[in-house]
Structures are given as C-alpha cells and as structure tokens.
Design an enzyme around this catalytic site. Structure first.
Site, PDB file in Angstrom:
ATOM      1  N   ASP A  30       0.863  -1.169   0.000  1.00 37.96           N
ATOM      2  CA  ASP A  30       0.000   0.000   0.000  1.00 37.96           C
ATOM      3  C   ASP A  30       0.908   1.230   0.000  1.00 37.96           C
ATOM      4  O   ASP A  30       2.101   1.130   0.306  1.00 37.96           O
ATOM      5  CB  ASP A  30      -0.876  -0.033   1.259  1.00 37.96           C
ATOM      6  CG  ASP A  30      -1.621   1.251   1.505  1.00 37.96           C
ATOM      7  OD1 ASP A  30      -2.330   1.706   0.591  1.00 37.96           O
ATOM      8  OD2 ASP A  30      -1.476   1.807   2.608  1.00 37.96           O
ATOM      9  N   ASP A  58      -1.673  -0.846   5.854  1.00 37.34           N
ATOM     10  CA  ASP A  58      -2.132  -0.425   7.175  1.00 37.34           C
ATOM     11  C   ASP A  58      -3.644  -0.512   7.335  1.00 37.34           C
ATOM     12  O   ASP A  58      -4.187  -0.025   8.325  1.00 37.34           O
ATOM     13  CB  ASP A  58      -1.656   1.003   7.468  1.00 37.34           C
ATOM     14  CG  ASP A  58      -2.289   2.035   6.532  1.00 37.34           C
ATOM     15  OD1 ASP A  58      -2.617   1.668   5.377  1.00 37.34           O
ATOM     16  OD2 ASP A  58      -2.443   3.189   6.958  1.00 37.34           O
ATOM     17  N   ASP A  82      -0.217   5.115   0.968  1.00 38.02           N
ATOM     18  CA  ASP A  82      -0.478   6.085   2.038  1.00 38.02           C
ATOM     19  C   ASP A  82      -0.500   5.396   3.401  1.00 38.02           C
ATOM     20  O   ASP A  82      -1.304   4.502   3.650  1.00 38.02           O
ATOM     21  CB  ASP A  82      -1.816   6.790   1.803  1.00 38.02           C
ATOM     22  CG  ASP A  82      -1.803   7.604   0.515  1.00 38.02           C
ATOM     23  OD1 ASP A  82      -0.971   8.513   0.400  1.00 38.02           O
ATOM     24  OD2 ASP A  82      -2.620   7.315  -0.384  1.00 38.02           O
TER      25      ASP A  82
END
Length: 250
Positions: free
Chosen positions: A53, A201, A55
């Site tokens: 991922d 996250d 961000d």
C-alpha cells in the site's frame, strides 16, 4: 520490526505448500465469493514479490482522512458509518458509488482537494529506500496498490527515486479490497498469489485484498487501533502484524 521479518520471509514461507495455503484461505474465507479462492497444488511456494500500500505504509500519513470524510459525508452520516464499523473504518469510495452523478462529482472534487494538499506534504517513510534495496538484492519484486490517484503515484516515484512496477492507483478498477489489482500484478509477474505478500495499514482494504487473492498478508498497525479482537472478521486476519515503524532497522 518488519524489516527483519522480511529478511526471514523466504525461509519462513518456503516450507509451506500451496495446498496448505489453499486450506487456510478456504477456512478464512468461508462464505466469500468462490472466485476469490485459489487452486490447490502440491508445489511449494517461496517469496517472489512484495506488494505495498502507499499512504500510511510507504509514505508518512499526511491526509486528514477524518476531515475529508466529514466534509464529503456530513457529520451525521460520518458518525453513523463509523459506529457501524467494528474498526471504525469507512469505505468512502464504495459509499460514493451509490450516489447520484452530481453528488458523486461533488464528492470526488472534495477528495481531490484533500489529496492535492497531501501531495504538497508527501514524505517517504523512514527506511523505505533501504528496504527497497534489500528486496532488490534478494531479487524480490516490488509492486504497489493504492486507492490514491495516478498523480500521487507519479509524484512518489519522481520525488523519492524508487519505482514500483506495476503501480496501480484507483484508476484501476475494481480497486482494493477487490483482489483484482493484486491478481493483475501476480499475472504480470508470472507468479502465484501464494508467492506474494501484501503489506498495508488497512484491514478492510489491504489485508482483505491479499487474503481474497490468496497471498500472504502483513498488517502495519502503528497506533494500535486494531488491538481489540472485535476489530477482526475472519476475512481480515493477517498472517503477520507489526505495530512499530516497520521500515526502521532493529
């Protein structure tokens, strides 16, 4: 820290057969669409690629998502959706897709405004360059899947001088948590999903995407928001979980 975990991953994953991965995925995804399940074989798997991922994983979180959600949804809808989610997370993109075209346009303009502000403050996570060099030294491929836009991915590549390929933004449909982008990367690389790890996250987006594709998953939970057992559904249980800044060396 995650970097030492990645250092050990080839030896950790190698003894696992595709059949054992298949059984574990089937047990975790009972009730999920059959198209997400992988086919069992007896071939052993080794780590061939890591998909990140962006961000909050490769980059330091800079977008004020709660403020963005409140502006798009309004306070009442925002509070209602948060309370309905065990982890408090909101899939705003899928929510917007149910709106009328004019409302969608307004929402996307607000999101784009917040994302442009984030681009101005874009920072790479400490240790990311070293981690990428380590993966390169082991000939482990690097890919990227984000629900941000192409411009953010391009700026990330240009500003920090590291490339991820394929690097898929939300212009690739369907986006996370659908497994399509991760399966596309596996197909492009010519590897099986159980030879790949998805790192991110978000339980809802990153872990679910990885599990549906049949890949291994690692959750980054720096703030401890996923500590409560009630946060997880069966489909959201990662294979690995790190709480610290995973890009630092121990």
């Amino acid at each position: 820290m995650l970097h030492p975990l990645l250092r050990r991953l080839p030896s950790i994953i190698h003894p696992l057969s595709t059949a054992s991965v298949h059984r574990r995925r089937c047990a975790a995804m009972a009730g999920s669409p059959a198209r997400y399940l992988t086919v069992a074989t007896t071939r052993k798997a080794s780590l061939k690629g890591v998909v990140f991922d962006m961000d909050g994983t490769l980059t330091v979180p800079v977008i004020d998502f709660p403020a963005m959600y409140r502006t798009v949804l309004g306070e009442d809808t925002y509070a209602s959706l948060r309370s309905a989610s065990p982890s408090g997370s909101i899939d705003i993109l899928h929510h917007i897709e149910t709106w009328a075209p004019a409302e969608q346009q307004r929402a996307y303009e607000i999101i784009a405004h917040f994302e442009r502000q984030g681009l101005d403050r874009l920072q790479i996570m400490p240790g990311a360059l070293e981690l990428c060099r380590f993966l390169d030294s082991k000939k482990i491929r690097r890919g990227l899947i984000t629900r941000n836009v192409d411009a953010a991915v391009d700026l990330f590549h240009q500003r920090f001088g590291i490339m991820f390929a394929p690097a898929l933004s939300r212009e690739f449909r369907p986006y996370k948590p659908d497994p399509a982008p991760l399966l596309h990367i596996c197909s492009t690389w010519g590897v099986s999903p159980n030879e790949v790890m998805m790192i991110g996250d978000s339980l809802r987006d990153d872990v679910v995407c990885g599990r549906r594709a049949g890949a291994f998953t690692c959750l980054l939970d720096e703030t401890g928001r996923y500590e409560s057992p009630g946060c997880y559904t069966d489909e959201q249980k990662p294979d690995f979980k790190r709480r610290s800044h995973w890009l630092y060396y121990e």
